[in-house]
Design a protein around this motif. Sequence first.
Motif, PDB file in Angstrom:
ATOM      1  N   PRO A   1       4.420   8.610  -1.341  1.00 39.80           N
ATOM      2  CA  PRO A   1       4.326   7.352  -2.102  1.00 39.80           C
ATOM      3  C   PRO A   1       4.796   7.516  -3.547  1.00 39.80           C
ATOM      4  CG  PRO A   1       2.164   8.344  -1.861  1.00 39.80           C
ATOM      5  CD  PRO A   1       3.118   9.235  -1.125  1.00 39.80           C
ATOM      6  N   THR A   2       5.140   6.425  -4.174  1.00 38.84           N
ATOM      7  CA  THR A   2       5.410   6.401  -5.611  1.00 38.84           C
ATOM      8  C   THR A   2       4.705   5.164  -6.170  1.00 38.84           C
ATOM      9  OG1 THR A   2       7.147   6.418  -7.288  1.00 38.84           O
ATOM     10  CG2 THR A   2       7.600   5.110  -5.328  1.00 38.84           C
ATOM     11  N   ASN A   3       4.731   4.975  -7.499  1.00 39.42           N
ATOM     12  CA  ASN A   3       3.993   3.827  -8.033  1.00 39.42           C
ATOM     13  C   ASN A   3       4.817   2.539  -8.034  1.00 39.42           C
ATOM     14  OD1 ASN A   3       5.632   4.677 -10.132  1.00 39.42           O
ATOM     15  ND2 ASN A   3       3.922   5.389 -11.402  1.00 39.42           N
TER      16      ASN A   3
ATOM     17  N   VAL B   1      -5.337   4.457  -8.470  1.00 37.04           N
ATOM     18  CA  VAL B   1      -5.693   5.865  -8.752  1.00 37.04           C
ATOM     19  C   VAL B   1      -5.224   6.235 -10.164  1.00 37.04           C
ATOM     20  CG1 VAL B   1      -5.245   8.265  -8.052  1.00 37.04           C
ATOM     21  CG2 VAL B   1      -5.619   6.497  -6.311  1.00 37.04           C
ATOM     22  N   GLU B   2      -4.011   5.796 -10.528  1.00 34.34           N
ATOM     23  CA  GLU B   2      -3.486   6.108 -11.868  1.00 34.34           C
ATOM     24  C   GLU B   2      -4.330   5.457 -12.963  1.00 34.34           C
ATOM     25  OE1 GLU B   2       1.256   6.669 -10.704  1.00 34.34           O
ATOM     26  OE2 GLU B   2       0.572   4.764 -11.528  1.00 34.34           O
TER      27      GLU B   2
ATOM     28  N   SER C   1       2.990   0.026  -5.467  1.00 31.73           N
ATOM     29  CA  SER C   1       1.858   0.406  -4.611  1.00 31.73           C
ATOM     30  C   SER C   1       0.580   0.189  -5.407  1.00 31.73           C
ATOM     31  CB  SER C   1       1.941   1.868  -4.172  1.00 31.73           C
ATOM     32  OG  SER C   1       0.654   2.227  -3.672  1.00 31.73           O
TER      33      SER C   1
ATOM     34  N   GLU D   1      -2.325   0.807  -4.401  1.00 32.70           N
ATOM     35  CA  GLU D   1      -3.229   1.959  -4.184  1.00 32.70           C
ATOM     36  C   GLU D   1      -2.956   3.044  -5.217  1.00 32.70           C
ATOM     37  OE1 GLU D   1      -4.234   3.568  -0.051  1.00 32.70           O
ATOM     38  OE2 GLU D   1      -2.591   2.174   0.333  1.00 32.70           O
ATOM     39  N   THR D   2      -1.654   3.381  -5.392  1.00 32.43           N
ATOM     40  CA  THR D   2      -1.310   4.414  -6.379  1.00 32.43           C
ATOM     41  C   THR D   2      -1.659   3.920  -7.784  1.00 32.43           C
ATOM     42  OG1 THR D   2       0.417   5.324  -4.990  1.00 32.43           O
ATOM     43  CG2 THR D   2       0.626   5.755  -7.332  1.00 32.43           C
TER      44      THR D   2
ATOM     45  N   ASN E   1       0.833  -1.210   0.000  1.00 27.57           N
ATOM     46  CA  ASN E   1       0.000   0.000   0.000  1.00 27.57           C
ATOM     47  C   ASN E   1       0.872   1.266   0.000  1.00 27.57           C
ATOM     48  OD1 ASN E   1       0.875   0.377   2.619  1.00 27.57           O
ATOM     49  ND2 ASN E   1      -0.922  -0.632   3.506  1.00 27.57           N
ATOM     50  N   ASP E   2       0.230   2.415  -0.008  1.00 24.53           N
ATOM     51  CA  ASP E   2       0.957   3.694  -0.106  1.00 24.53           C
ATOM     52  C   ASP E   2       1.883   3.924   1.083  1.00 24.53           C
ATOM     53  OD1 ASP E   2       0.112   4.431  -2.559  1.00 24.53           O
ATOM     54  OD2 ASP E   2      -1.392   5.890  -1.888  1.00 24.53           O
TER      55      ASP E   2
ATOM     56  N   SER F   1       5.823   4.443   0.732  1.00 28.33           N
ATOM     57  CA  SER F   1       6.388   5.736   1.176  1.00 28.33           C
ATOM     58  C   SER F   1       7.622   5.482   2.049  1.00 28.33           C
ATOM     59  CB  SER F   1       5.376   6.525   2.011  1.00 28.33           C
ATOM     60  OG  SER F   1       4.268   6.811   1.232  1.00 28.33           O
TER      61      SER F   1
END
Length: 390
Positions: free
Chosen positions: A62-64, A90-91, A84, A86-87, A45-46, A50
């Motif tokens: 965070p990064t992807n 979203v992307e 991640s 989560e990222t 996860n983020d 991170s």
Amino acid sequence: MSVQCTINCELPAVYINKRLLLRRAAWLLRKNGVADHSLSILLINDDEISWLNQHYRNKQGPTNVLSFPLEDYPFKELGDIVISAETAYVEAQKLNISLHDRLTWLITHGLLHLLGHDHEQGEKEALAMWDLEQKLISQLQQSRSIQMAQLAINVDHVATVRNARGITEPDPVAAASICELAGAAGIVVHLREDRRHINDRDVRLLRETIKTRMNLEMGANKKIIEIALGLKPDMVTLVPEKREELTTEGGLDVAGQKKKLAKTIAKMRKAGIPVSLFIDPEEKQVRASYDIGATYVELHTGRYCDATSESEREKEYKFIAESADEAYEMGLRVNAGHGLDYQTTSRIAALDTIEELSIGHAIIARAIYVGLDQAVREMKKIVHDASMIV
Ligand code: PXP
């Protein structure tokens, strides 16, 4: 080659298909000439990414994706790709693509880093890496598109209506042409021993007129085998057949009658006719189908469609998804069908291991209200849209 994928995060209401990611990662390794190497993929996860980002790159937030190569390691290990989810999610939404396509993209990016590419080394290297990434993604999509599910339509029920009156209308041969014009990729008919719907005249004319593919469903019965060998359909699907049943009720017990079915498969093979076995989604039946030389299995979707609770449907869906994966990985081609309708088809069509769906009753029933052309087009759209989900 060994690819490991560990999922250490949960996205609410999103199912991450680990096998799909593993298959795509294995494809990427083969394509980059490192099929004999191992790779590890970790989805977190983020918060966790991170921490890694701060610890290893001195960057906040965070990064992807992060790649950790195993430099100078004496064995064929490429290292770790950490993503991640989560990222990525979203992307994916921002890019209007599926989560799995975004994850695949990030795996590709991470892999190129592990193989020594680095976009942070200057503009030229960044462009070269970007180009390579795009090329790989587009080739992967092309190889997947071969796997996008196709719609084959069973027109038995048109013959059922005709036979109820004992006249010539409606004609399943004409119906098959309409299905093809509306975009069906194949026509399926079941020539039963009692000829309760499709008859010998129908299969003869259909063989002459079908422009796509003719899939003849049949019991492994001596007389029907002879007809099939003379007719030479594009493929046959062997099903269990009982006179008293309303429709095909369960899958074939391939494991319990290997010898008999292997003989039928061998006869068909000799005549150049590929054979599919209609089986329940169970590992034992998939394995037995592979052992006796089937080209395809058709996974019975009836229990999934008939489920009366969400949890039961989920359980049955998992059996189908897992059996499709097992069959696909053994090298069997995978079809699915029975009971699929305008609500239940989408999730099955989204499985990228499945080549073709065989659907009859729901389409012919809807055709009574909206016409056959529209009923086919609506189902075709569901199948097409579903293959964009993964
Ligand atoms: N696949 C097989 C092996 C079948 O026997 C049938 C029913 O004839 C189907 C698919 C199509 O099922 P349905 O008519 O419920 O769509």
